[in-house]
Design an enzyme around this catalytic site. Structure first.
Site, short mmCIF file in Angstrom:
data_model
loop_
_atom_site.label_atom_id
_atom_site.label_comp_id
_atom_site.label_asym_id
_atom_site.label_seq_id
_atom_site.Cartn_x
_atom_site.Cartn_y
_atom_site.Cartn_z
N ASN A 20 49.59 43.86 34.28
CA ASN A 20 50.65 43.40 33.50
C ASN A 20 49.99 42.86 32.40
O ASN A 20 48.87 42.83 32.22
CB ASN A 20 51.51 42.24 34.36
CG ASN A 20 50.66 41.26 34.80
OD1 ASN A 20 49.33 41.43 35.28
ND2 ASN A 20 51.11 40.06 34.64
N GLU A 64 47.21 39.97 36.34
CA GLU A 64 47.27 39.75 37.90
C GLU A 64 48.31 40.13 38.74
O GLU A 64 48.29 40.00 39.91
CB GLU A 64 47.31 38.03 37.79
CG GLU A 64 48.53 37.40 37.97
CD GLU A 64 49.58 37.60 36.73
OE1 GLU A 64 50.49 37.04 36.49
OE2 GLU A 64 49.09 38.15 35.54
N CYS A 110 49.20 39.57 31.79
CA CYS A 110 47.97 38.60 32.07
C CYS A 110 47.23 39.06 33.39
O CYS A 110 45.94 38.16 33.79
CB CYS A 110 48.43 37.31 32.60
SG CYS A 110 49.65 36.65 31.36
#
Length: 751
Positions: A444, A448, A446
């Site tokens: 995704n 995570e 970010c």
């Protein structure tokens, strides 16, 4: 004291002030002194010093708002590494101003919560589901509000909270309480208030941080609460434009989206039977880029899109160059976040200095019947070797490169721009509990949160919260973990997914992500450092166990997620799809994992993915702690905001200064080892930034002339893969003793 006070009063005689309601009265020094004393209460600050700073700024006709702003500026000017508490004084003064503005605007501050709810529902500002609660229940909830909790914010946190999250004429505790009541609205009627109180207390005391989409959108009608989305394009126009449309809808609601383009045919491939007709992936990325700019979340900020491409794709060289200044401007995309999907076979060839082949997925699919984007692990290796054996016969669009040289080209881009992100496909998919239902194509925004994605059918959708370790005592860990899991499971039933594939995924997998922030504070309070790996492992073993157990308990109560049967969970495998004997060997308390394995086989788990650690860059300011699980960049620094320079420091700097290791001088191999240690207990991913200081002597005190080299950075990246880290987020650098950022800032879907 008396002489100073007299001087202050003499210098302000005959001054009249203009109040917020427009009325004018003589300046009353005692009122200013009362506010100053309140703002300095229980802090290591001297209110007289603030009075002394202010007296030269008063003038006839000054407004009370100007006085308040002057007090704030004075407090910020007094803030220093030696007296860091002045930032809390400034934060309290900012909150005081909010209280007074609200008083003037609506006629009251705290104390009439039921009235606030009624007004905001009528105005369409609050979701009407809050009306499930009777006026009597709202009065009970009103009694929980503690205005003193508003005084816990430093200036950066107070400004971030009021400007980003609060609605018009809304106070902080009202926002938190409304969120808590709405989250609990899916509970049974006899349990709603009980859970509301638990949720409110955890949120208001800043032990649980709600991700930005939840805190910003939950109270408003039809808000999307999910933070993270991942979609994948199929190699046809219908799928491509559907993905662009979906990305727009995600951005509209403040989410971050990852789009995988590995199925898209390469530059020079066939279109309608004609060779050399395809423009490759970059034109479609450019459309995503422009969509992110155009759909700007109501003018608040541009949309946030990470575009991912597998490491074998023929268009990778151009993919790496699409953010450079050189070349055709029509094939540039400066506002997306590129991500490389890296498999183990490539990394093995990097280690060996071997050749790597870039190929066209359309030709591979058409001539060999292999959808390469879907494969990982041994299945990928088998097909890839078949492809390489078919070069010049079945496969004509290809390019051979040296794997190690190619990774160095990637590193050059990372040092210039901070990207591309690296997402380790095999590592992530081995830990996927839902291998029976498909595969994970990429990470995704970010880096995570991820799960299975099927083009046009299922788009990864995940809601996030973070546990604030800075405000958590050992005996509270279990209860807060259970509360966090329940909050997120409830939000799945409250959210309005932005498109059908997202709704399908939400129902099928019930993916959540409980994260953590404030690890640096947790360590400093205990006089530990990032070298204390066993203590860190013990902490996250507890968190991983408690969160997984909480999801199992919810499954007892509400049922397992729909495709639990056949999953790794259903086989008794636990965090990271590991067999239970791994926990017997590696856990500090293995017996509880043995029982948990049996319980999950019997009752299931409510959520297919449970834990993931986001970067929390901005939300950590509101929480008053350090971001995520990384060290502080610096113990004390100023950040430039529109309002001027704002002091930033961790919460316990005054008492535990030397136990805050500074990331700008910390060997990043230590960070990799810490993340790898934590990753054992986190079932999805961890946002791991790496920060390399390029100044001489930083990492080599015995050799002051020695600088970090490309080999050192290369070894750190290889170590991250070898130790089982799932992704590398931004690469940052420090040059000439200053923090050199890329030209992009993290807009963090969770923040």
């Amino acid at each position: 004291m008396q002489a100073s006070s007299t001087l202050f009063e003499d210098s302000t005689r005959n001054i009249c002030v203009i109040h917020r309601d427009g009325s004018t009265t003589p300046l009353e020094i005692c009122k200013i002194r009362t506010v100053v004393n309140w703002a300095c209460r229980a802090l290591a600050t001297n209110p007289i010093a603030l009075e002394a700073q202010l007296k030269t700024r008063l003038r006839p006709g000054i407004t009370t708002r100007e006085i308040q702003d002057n007090l704030i500026r004075c407090a910020l000017e007094l803030c220093s590494p030696e007296e860091p508490d002045w930032r809390y004084v400034a934060g309290r003064l900012h909150i005081w101003s909010l209280w007074k503005d609200t008083q003037v605007s609506r006629g009251y501050q705290y104390g009439e919560y039921a009235r606030t709810v009624q007004q905001k529902v009528l105005l369409g500002e609050y979701d009407s589901r809050i009306s499930l609660y009777s006026p009597e229940e709202l009065e009970i909830a009103n009694s929980w509000i503690n205005p003193d909790w508003d005084a816990d914010y430093d200036y950066a946190g107070a400004v971030m909270l009021t400007e980003r999250y609060l609605l018009a004429n809304e106070l902080p505790q009202e926002a938190f309480l409304t969120c808590a009541l709405l989250i609990a609205s899916v509970e049974t009627p006899d349990n709603r208030l009980n859970w509301s109180w638990k949720f409110y207390r955890a949120i208001a005391r800043r032990q649980i941080s709600l991700a930005t989409p939840i805190l910003a959108n939950l109270r408003v009608p039809n808000g999307s609460l999910a933070s993270c989305f991942i979609t994948a394009m199929d190699d046809n126009l219908e799928s491509i434009f559907e993905n662009i449309h979906d990305a727009a809808r995600i951005s509209k609601n403040g989410g971050g989206v990852g789009v995988n383009l590995s199925r898209i045919r390469a530059t020079g491939s066939w279109v309608m039977g004609k060779k050399n007709a395809s423009g490759g992936v970059v034109p479609w990325i450019k459309l995503l880029n422009d969509t992110a700019i155009a759909v700007n979340q109501g003018g608040r900020r541009a949309g946030a899109v990470t575009v991912s491409l597998d490491i074998w794709h023929f268009d990778l060289p151009e993919f790496l160059d699409m953010q450079t200044e050189n070349g055709d401007a029509r094939r540039k995309a400066y506002d997306v976040f590129p991500q490389l999907v890296v498999n183990d076979e490539f990394m093995r060839r990097v280690a060996a200095g071997a050749t790597w082949t870039l190929v066209d997925p359309y030709e591979v699919r058409t001539n060999l019947g292999v959808e390469l984007a879907e494969l990982w692990g041994e299945a990928f290796v088998e097909s890839y070797l078949q492809i390489e054996a078919s070069l010049d016969s079945s496969i004509t669009i290809y390019k051979k490169v040296n794997a190690r040289a190619f990774l160095k080209q990637v590193m050059r881009s990372q040092l210039e721009t901070g990207m591309p992100y690296l997402w380790f496909k095999d590592t992530a998919n081995r830990a996927n509990p839902n291998q029976h239902q498909g595969y994970i194509p990429g990470g995704n925004l970010c880096q995570e949160s991820w799960s299975n994605v099927k083009p046009g059918e299922e788009a990864h959708t995940c809601n996030l919260v973070s546990i604030n370790l800075a405000n958590l005592d050992y005996e509270e860990q279990e209860g807060i973990c259970h509360t966090a899991v329940r909050i997120l499971d409830n939000t799945i039933d409250l959210t309005s997914p932005p498109f059908t594939a997202s709704a399908n995924h939400n129902v099928k997998y019930r993916t959540i992500g409980v994260g953590c922030m404030g690890l640096a504070d947790w360590l400093a309070k205990r006089h530990l450092t990032y070298s204390d790996l066993q203590e860190i492992s013990n902490l996250f073993e507890d968190i991983g166990y408690y969160c997984t157990a909480a999801s199992m308990e919810l499954a007892k109560e509400r049922g397992a997620y729909p495709v639990f049967t056949g999953s790794e969970w259903s086989k008794g495998n636990l965090i990271g799809a590991r067999p239970v004997d791994w926990f017997e060997q590696h856990a500090n308390s293995p017996e509880r994992f043995l029982k948990l394995s049996q319980d999950i086989k019997k009752y299931g788990v409510r959520n297919s993915h449970i834990t993931s650690i986001a970067p929390n860059t901005s939300s950590s300011l509101v929480q008053g702690c350090t971001a995520s699980v990384l060290p502080v960049y610096s113990r004390f620094f100023y950040e430039k905001w529109a309002k001027g320079s704002v002091p930033i420091a961790p919460p316990y700097i005054r008492d535990h200064l030397w136990f805050y290791g500074e990331n700008k001088t910390l060997d990043q191999k230590k960070i990799v080892k810490v993340i790898a240690t934590i990753q054992q207990w986190i079932d999805t991913g961890i946002s791991m930034e790496l920060l390399f200081n390029l100044n001489a002597g930083v990492y080599f005190p015995d050799d002051p002339e020695r600088c970090l080299t490309a080999v050192d950075i290369f070894e750190t990246i290889m170590l991250a893969w070898e130790l089982g880290c799932k992704a590398i987020y931004y690469i940052r650098t420090v040059q000439k003793d200053s923090f050199k950022e890329s030209n992009k800032q993290c807009v963090a879907c969770a923040n």
